[in-house]
Design a protein around this motif. Structure first.
Motif, PDB file in Angstrom:
ATOM      1  N   ARG A  93       3.531  89.193  23.851  1.00 30.55           N
ATOM      2  CA  ARG A  93       3.898  87.955  23.160  1.00 30.55           C
ATOM      3  C   ARG A  93       5.395  87.675  23.201  1.00 30.55           C
ATOM      4  O   ARG A  93       5.802  86.527  23.332  1.00 30.55           O
ATOM      5  CB  ARG A  93       3.424  88.013  21.700  1.00 30.55           C
ATOM      6  CG  ARG A  93       1.930  88.029  21.522  1.00 30.55           C
ATOM      7  CD  ARG A  93       1.549  88.074  20.050  1.00 30.55           C
ATOM      8  NE  ARG A  93       1.931  89.354  19.444  1.00 30.55           N
ATOM      9  CZ  ARG A  93       2.932  89.507  18.596  1.00 30.55           C
ATOM     10  NH1 ARG A  93       3.686  88.480  18.257  1.00 30.55           N
ATOM     11  NH2 ARG A  93       3.199  90.701  18.086  1.00 30.55           N
ATOM     12  N   GLU A  94       6.220  88.713  23.037  1.00 33.35           N
ATOM     13  CA  GLU A  94       7.660  88.471  22.981  1.00 33.35           C
ATOM     14  C   GLU A  94       8.432  89.742  23.296  1.00 33.35           C
ATOM     15  O   GLU A  94       7.888  90.850  23.232  1.00 33.35           O
ATOM     16  CB  GLU A  94       8.081  87.946  21.606  1.00 33.35           C
ATOM     17  CG  GLU A  94       7.926  88.928  20.471  1.00 33.35           C
ATOM     18  CD  GLU A  94       8.420  88.364  19.141  1.00 33.35           C
ATOM     19  OE1 GLU A  94       9.012  87.272  19.107  1.00 33.35           O
ATOM     20  OE2 GLU A  94       8.205  89.048  18.125  1.00 33.35           O
ATOM     21  N   ASP A 165       6.001  82.862  25.878  1.00 31.62           N
ATOM     22  CA  ASP A 165       5.508  81.524  26.193  1.00 31.62           C
ATOM     23  C   ASP A 165       6.624  80.478  26.086  1.00 31.62           C
ATOM     24  O   ASP A 165       6.376  79.277  26.178  1.00 31.62           O
ATOM     25  CB  ASP A 165       4.320  81.141  25.306  1.00 31.62           C
ATOM     26  CG  ASP A 165       4.662  81.094  23.823  1.00 31.62           C
ATOM     27  OD1 ASP A 165       5.828  81.367  23.461  1.00 31.62           O
ATOM     28  OD2 ASP A 165       3.753  80.798  23.019  1.00 31.62           O
ATOM     29  N   ASN A 167      10.228  78.745  27.593  1.00 31.51           N
ATOM     30  CA  ASN A 167      10.492  78.236  28.939  1.00 31.51           C
ATOM     31  C   ASN A 167      11.532  79.104  29.651  1.00 31.51           C
ATOM     32  O   ASN A 167      12.699  78.725  29.797  1.00 31.51           O
ATOM     33  CB  ASN A 167      10.955  76.775  28.881  1.00 31.51           C
ATOM     34  CG  ASN A 167      10.816  76.070  30.220  1.00 31.51           C
ATOM     35  OD1 ASN A 167      10.036  76.487  31.069  1.00 31.51           O
ATOM     36  ND2 ASN A 167      11.564  74.995  30.390  1.00 31.51           N
ATOM     37  N   SER A 176       9.383  78.758  33.714  1.00 35.27           N
ATOM     38  CA  SER A 176       8.000  79.193  33.540  1.00 35.27           C
ATOM     39  C   SER A 176       7.067  78.007  33.320  1.00 35.27           C
ATOM     40  O   SER A 176       5.856  78.128  33.525  1.00 35.27           O
ATOM     41  CB  SER A 176       7.898  80.166  32.374  1.00 35.27           C
ATOM     42  OG  SER A 176       8.421  79.604  31.183  1.00 35.27           O
ATOM     43  N   HIS A 177       7.607  76.856  32.918  1.00 36.93           N
ATOM     44  CA  HIS A 177       6.792  75.662  32.730  1.00 36.93           C
ATOM     45  C   HIS A 177       6.620  74.880  34.036  1.00 36.93           C
ATOM     46  O   HIS A 177       5.592  74.235  34.247  1.00 36.93           O
ATOM     47  CB  HIS A 177       7.402  74.763  31.653  1.00 36.93           C
ATOM     48  CG  HIS A 177       7.325  75.354  30.281  1.00 36.93           C
ATOM     49  ND1 HIS A 177       7.860  74.736  29.161  1.00 36.93           N
ATOM     50  CD2 HIS A 177       6.778  76.519  29.831  1.00 36.93           C
ATOM     51  CE1 HIS A 177       7.643  75.491  28.095  1.00 36.93           C
ATOM     52  NE2 HIS A 177       7.005  76.573  28.483  1.00 36.93           N
ATOM     53  N   PRO A 180       4.407  77.928  36.607  1.00 37.39           N
ATOM     54  CA  PRO A 180       3.639  78.854  35.767  1.00 37.39           C
ATOM     55  C   PRO A 180       2.943  79.961  36.552  1.00 37.39           C
ATOM     56  O   PRO A 180       2.816  81.091  36.065  1.00 37.39           O
ATOM     57  CB  PRO A 180       2.625  77.950  35.067  1.00 37.39           C
ATOM     58  CG  PRO A 180       2.514  76.740  35.950  1.00 37.39           C
ATOM     59  CD  PRO A 180       3.883  76.550  36.530  1.00 37.39           C
TER      60      PRO A 180
END
Length: 223
Positions: A93-94, A165, A167, A176-177, A180
């Motif tokens: 997640r992070e 998640d 950018n 990443s956007h 992807p």
């Protein structure tokens, strides 16, 4: 299915790769290898470090690790990439880093490439097999935290948290956007994770101090 769960809260804990189910003996061997390797200061390209004036590795001291910034100017050196091995980051997640910077009163930190700009720290990960040319598919092998999520390079204790998640930005500007698939492939095939020093215009292009100063990694984890 989430194949990896977390890098736990201290440097002595298993990396993501070691949390993939493996025989106990293999898992222990991986832990020993990771502890021995620790935090690499580079990057290394063709056998040579791109962090001049720096040792190859940070000094491990219990559950922390540290290194000293080159000083008093760029001729003394500059620190660029501080990374350690990892396995796939799929499903994480992070990334979280908590760190402390200690220095003499009045110490300042400058990007060696753009000394008039503010020095920054950016969380970072790199796909396995990067040739460091940033051409073709390799343009999306290195990923840096979004601009608004970079950490300060100033005395004090700081924490940086960057969701995966968000950018993230690749070495030549893809995000990443906008890419992807390439970002997902980099997560699936991650080889190194950590942080880099530089500025807005050059994330990992190096930072030096104007007086003695030390950087201590207090906590690093992927959740």
């Amino acid at each position: 299915m989430i194949r990896t769960i977390a890098i736990a809260a201290t440097l002595a804990i298993l990396p993501l790769a070691a949390l993939v189910p493996t025989p106990a003996g293999a898992q222990f061997a991986e832990l020993v290898r990771q502890r021995a390797e620790g935090w690499e200061i580079g990057p290394f390209y063709k056998g040579r470090s791109r962090s001049p004036g720096m040792p190859a590795r940070a000094v491990q001291a219990g559950d922390t690790a540290y290194f000293d910034f080159p000083w008093p100017d760029a001729r003394a050196g500059h620190v660029h990439y501080v990374t350690r091995p990892t396995g796939p980051l799929t499903g994480a997640r992070e990334i979280v880093l908590r760190y402390r910077i200690d220095g003499e009163r009045g110490v300042r930190f400058h990007p060696q490439e753009h000394p008039d700009r503010k020095a920054t720290l950016s969380l970072y990960f790199q796909r396995r097999g990067d040739n460091w040319k940033a051409r073709g598919r390799y343009a999306t092998y290195r990923w840096y935290a979004p601009e608004g999520m970079m950490g300060p390079v100033t005395p004090g204790t700081h924490e940086v948290r960057v969701p995966l998640d968000a950018n993230w930005v690749a070495v030549l500007g893809a995000t990443s956007h906008t890419a992807p698939g390439a970002f997902a492939d980099a997560l699936d095939n991650a080889a190194r994770v950590g942080f880099v020093f530089g500025s807005r215009g050059g994330r990992g292009h190096g930072v030096y101090a104007t007086a003695p100063a030390r950087f201590t990694i207090l906590d690093f984890r992927v959740e």
